[in-house]
Write a protein that holds these residues in place. Sequence first.
Motif, PDB file in Angstrom:
ATOM      1  N   PHE A  93       0.831  -1.206   0.000  1.00 60.58           N
ATOM      2  CA  PHE A  93       0.000   0.000   0.000  1.00 60.58           C
ATOM      3  C   PHE A  93       0.864   1.255   0.000  1.00 60.58           C
ATOM      4  O   PHE A  93       0.530   2.253  -0.644  1.00 60.58           O
ATOM      5  CB  PHE A  93      -0.959   0.001   1.197  1.00 60.58           C
ATOM      6  N   GLY A  94       1.993   1.194   0.713  1.00 63.44           N
ATOM      7  CA  GLY A  94       2.887   2.343   0.749  1.00 63.44           C
ATOM      8  C   GLY A  94       3.510   2.620  -0.605  1.00 63.44           C
ATOM      9  O   GLY A  94       3.640   3.772  -1.021  1.00 63.44           O
ATOM     10  N   ASP A  95       3.895   1.544  -1.323  1.00 65.74           N
ATOM     11  CA  ASP A  95       4.457   1.717  -2.666  1.00 65.74           C
ATOM     12  C   ASP A  95       3.427   2.316  -3.621  1.00 65.74           C
ATOM     13  O   ASP A  95       3.761   3.160  -4.464  1.00 65.74           O
ATOM     14  CB  ASP A  95       4.943   0.369  -3.198  1.00 65.74           C
ATOM     15  N   ILE A  96       2.169   1.882  -3.499  1.00 66.58           N
ATOM     16  CA  ILE A  96       1.103   2.421  -4.356  1.00 66.58           C
ATOM     17  C   ILE A  96       0.900   3.911  -4.076  1.00 66.58           C
ATOM     18  O   ILE A  96       0.839   4.728  -4.998  1.00 66.58           O
ATOM     19  CB  ILE A  96      -0.204   1.636  -4.131  1.00 66.58           C
ATOM     20  N   CYS A  97       0.801   4.257  -2.806  1.00 67.50           N
ATOM     21  CA  CYS A  97       0.529   5.649  -2.441  1.00 67.50           C
ATOM     22  C   CYS A  97       1.698   6.566  -2.805  1.00 67.50           C
ATOM     23  O   CYS A  97       1.495   7.697  -3.277  1.00 67.50           O
ATOM     24  CB  CYS A  97       0.209   5.749  -0.951  1.00 67.50           C
ATOM     25  N   GLU A  98       2.935   6.085  -2.605  1.00 66.27           N
ATOM     26  CA  GLU A  98       4.105   6.904  -2.951  1.00 66.27           C
ATOM     27  C   GLU A  98       4.186   7.153  -4.450  1.00 66.27           C
ATOM     28  O   GLU A  98       4.474   8.276  -4.895  1.00 66.27           O
ATOM     29  CB  GLU A  98       5.385   6.210  -2.460  1.00 66.27           C
ATOM     30  N   LEU A  99       3.917   6.107  -5.247  1.00 70.28           N
ATOM     31  CA  LEU A  99       3.957   6.291  -6.697  1.00 70.28           C
ATOM     32  C   LEU A  99       2.836   7.219  -7.160  1.00 70.28           C
ATOM     33  O   LEU A  99       3.022   8.017  -8.080  1.00 70.28           O
ATOM     34  CB  LEU A  99       3.856   4.938  -7.403  1.00 70.28           C
ATOM     35  N   ALA A 100       1.668   7.122  -6.505  1.00 63.85           N
ATOM     36  CA  ALA A 100       0.562   8.022  -6.845  1.00 63.85           C
ATOM     37  C   ALA A 100       0.948   9.480  -6.622  1.00 63.85           C
ATOM     38  O   ALA A 100       0.592  10.361  -7.411  1.00 63.85           O
ATOM     39  CB  ALA A 100      -0.672   7.667  -6.017  1.00 63.85           C
ATOM     40  N   ALA A 121      -5.154 -11.289   0.608  1.00 68.20           N
ATOM     41  CA  ALA A 121      -4.034 -10.344   0.583  1.00 68.20           C
ATOM     42  C   ALA A 121      -4.401  -9.071  -0.155  1.00 68.20           C
ATOM     43  O   ALA A 121      -4.056  -7.965   0.278  1.00 68.20           O
ATOM     44  CB  ALA A 121      -2.815 -11.003  -0.079  1.00 68.20           C
ATOM     45  N   VAL A 122      -5.113  -9.210  -1.285  1.00 67.27           N
ATOM     46  CA  VAL A 122      -5.515  -8.040  -2.059  1.00 67.27           C
ATOM     47  C   VAL A 122      -6.493  -7.179  -1.264  1.00 67.27           C
ATOM     48  O   VAL A 122      -6.417  -5.943  -1.300  1.00 67.27           O
ATOM     49  CB  VAL A 122      -6.132  -8.473  -3.402  1.00 67.27           C
ATOM     50  N   LYS A 123      -7.416  -7.821  -0.534  1.00 64.58           N
ATOM     51  CA  LYS A 123      -8.367  -7.072   0.298  1.00 64.58           C
ATOM     52  C   LYS A 123      -7.622  -6.219   1.318  1.00 64.58           C
ATOM     53  O   LYS A 123      -7.973  -5.068   1.570  1.00 64.58           O
ATOM     54  CB  LYS A 123      -9.323  -8.037   1.015  1.00 64.58           C
ATOM     55  N   THR A 124      -6.579  -6.802   1.929  1.00 67.58           N
ATOM     56  CA  THR A 124      -5.809  -6.065   2.927  1.00 67.58           C
ATOM     57  C   THR A 124      -5.115  -4.864   2.301  1.00 67.58           C
ATOM     58  O   THR A 124      -5.136  -3.754   2.844  1.00 67.58           O
ATOM     59  CB  THR A 124      -4.762  -6.986   3.578  1.00 67.58           C
ATOM     60  N   VAL A 125      -4.495  -5.074   1.137  1.00 65.50           N
ATOM     61  CA  VAL A 125      -3.823  -3.972   0.437  1.00 65.50           C
ATOM     62  C   VAL A 125      -4.833  -2.895   0.066  1.00 65.50           C
ATOM     63  O   VAL A 125      -4.592  -1.696   0.288  1.00 65.50           O
ATOM     64  CB  VAL A 125      -3.100  -4.487  -0.825  1.00 65.50           C
ATOM     65  N   VAL A 129      -4.822   1.064   1.207  1.00 66.55           N
ATOM     66  CA  VAL A 129      -4.758   2.149   0.226  1.00 66.55           C
ATOM     67  C   VAL A 129      -5.910   3.123   0.455  1.00 66.55           C
ATOM     68  O   VAL A 129      -5.729   4.345   0.409  1.00 66.55           O
ATOM     69  CB  VAL A 129      -4.788   1.591  -1.212  1.00 66.55           C
ATOM     70  N   LEU A 130      -7.112   2.601   0.709  1.00 72.20           N
ATOM     71  CA  LEU A 130      -8.273   3.462   0.956  1.00 72.20           C
ATOM     72  C   LEU A 130      -8.032   4.388   2.150  1.00 72.20           C
ATOM     73  O   LEU A 130      -8.451   5.539   2.145  1.00 72.20           O
ATOM     74  CB  LEU A 130      -9.521   2.609   1.204  1.00 72.20           C
ATOM     75  N   ARG A 131      -7.348   3.903   3.165  1.00 69.04           N
ATOM     76  CA  ARG A 131      -7.113   4.703   4.361  1.00 69.04           C
ATOM     77  C   ARG A 131      -6.008   5.735   4.161  1.00 69.04           C
ATOM     78  O   ARG A 131      -5.979   6.765   4.837  1.00 69.04           O
ATOM     79  CB  ARG A 131      -6.707   3.797   5.531  1.00 69.04           C
ATOM     80  N   ASN A 132      -5.060   5.458   3.257  1.00 68.88           N
ATOM     81  CA  ASN A 132      -3.855   6.290   3.161  1.00 68.88           C
ATOM     82  C   ASN A 132      -3.659   6.966   1.819  1.00 68.88           C
ATOM     83  O   ASN A 132      -2.682   7.694   1.645  1.00 68.88           O
ATOM     84  CB  ASN A 132      -2.625   5.415   3.450  1.00 68.88           C
ATOM     85  N   SER A 133      -4.561   6.767   0.873  1.00 69.96           N
ATOM     86  CA  SER A 133      -4.353   7.264  -0.484  1.00 69.96           C
ATOM     87  C   SER A 133      -4.269   8.791  -0.537  1.00 69.96           C
ATOM     88  O   SER A 133      -5.036   9.485   0.124  1.00 69.96           O
ATOM     89  CB  SER A 133      -5.496   6.802  -1.398  1.00 69.96           C
ATOM     90  N   PRO A 134      -3.357   9.313  -1.359  1.00 68.98           N
ATOM     91  CA  PRO A 134      -3.280  10.769  -1.544  1.00 68.98           C
ATOM     92  C   PRO A 134      -4.281  11.284  -2.561  1.00 68.98           C
ATOM     93  O   PRO A 134      -4.338  12.495  -2.816  1.00 68.98           O
ATOM     94  CB  PRO A 134      -1.847  10.959  -2.065  1.00 68.98           C
ATOM     95  N   CYS A 135      -5.054  10.395  -3.181  1.00 73.67           N
ATOM     96  CA  CYS A 135      -6.020  10.817  -4.202  1.00 73.67           C
ATOM     97  C   CYS A 135      -7.251   9.914  -4.118  1.00 73.67           C
ATOM     98  O   CYS A 135      -7.331   9.025  -3.267  1.00 73.67           O
ATOM     99  CB  CYS A 135      -5.403  10.742  -5.604  1.00 73.67           C
ATOM    100  N   SER A 136      -8.210  10.135  -4.985  1.00 73.15           N
ATOM    101  CA  SER A 136      -9.416   9.323  -4.989  1.00 73.15           C
ATOM    102  C   SER A 136      -9.090   7.893  -5.425  1.00 73.15           C
ATOM    103  O   SER A 136      -8.088   7.640  -6.098  1.00 73.15           O
ATOM    104  CB  SER A 136     -10.471   9.936  -5.905  1.00 73.15           C
TER     105      SER A 136
END
Length: 309
Positions: A93-100, A121-125, A129-136
């Motif tokens: 999730f951190g890698d997704i949010c940082e790249l976003a 595992a995907v549900k957890t990720v 992401v929903l809790r930490n995302s920098p965008c919609s």
Amino acid sequence: MLCIFDTDVIHGLIHLLDISNPTQDFPFSVSVHKLTELLGRANPIFIDHKKQKVPPSYQWDNTIHVLERHQELKGAFMKLHFFTTVTPKNAMFGDICELAIEQEASLIILPFNLDVVHNHAVKTVNSLVLRNSPCSVAIFVDRGFLNINTTIGSFPQTKHRFAVFFLGGGDSREALVYADRMLAHHEVSLTVIRFLSHNFIGYNEIEKKLDDGIVTWFWVKNEINQRMVYREVMVKNGEETIAAIQAMNDGAFDLLIVGRKQGINPILLTGLSEWTESEELGLIGDYVSSADFFGSASVLVIQQQILRG
């Protein structure tokens, strides 16, 4: 940003991008992010395909070729940028949010696997992401989105029937704007159902004004569009909300679009269980994604993110 955990879902995701209607005036820049779980004690890997080659054990060339062929068809309307990340599950999730943040993404699209055995595992990720995302964020539940429906009732000129369930609040407003973009595609017809409480009780007035504003904008923009239907439904509780959704579902919809959170008026869902099998889909998203819901419509669940500070 398009996140891929399993390359088997790529055709549905491509179709979602296409039907989201990239145009010359509003082209898409898509960061395609393939995430693989890191096993053993090796170091995490992050690869920008423009700058580095992917090691043989982590290559996904067949999927990339499929995406590149689609990009060629869209021409200047869509540009793709590929990334590969190999990292532990708890860091994805951190890698997704940082790249976003780096790519200045306005929306992250996450796939949802209906196969519970393979989806934990995907549900957890997705939840992180929903809790930490920098965008919609959009969660895409693909239940055969590529299957073109040929029996679509009052819209014989279109290939796709979509619906929005509008319960109010930022997530519903974002969902309606996304659906409006899809409606500009000549193969799409759209039904919008706005749920309102009986006698308009229980509302946050500021949020209600924002809802009224976006709905008015949508109606004025599309009122002469014969591919659009807009309805308002008055309900007294959650049971009536679910009954109204069931009543309008004839099994012929291809895609249902909903806001993730429960809207701005708790009366609309009073009496419904707060427990859901898939918390990241929200109560209505989980309901219309379930095997008990008639039809095979795919589901797009939208969460609006407003950055502060």
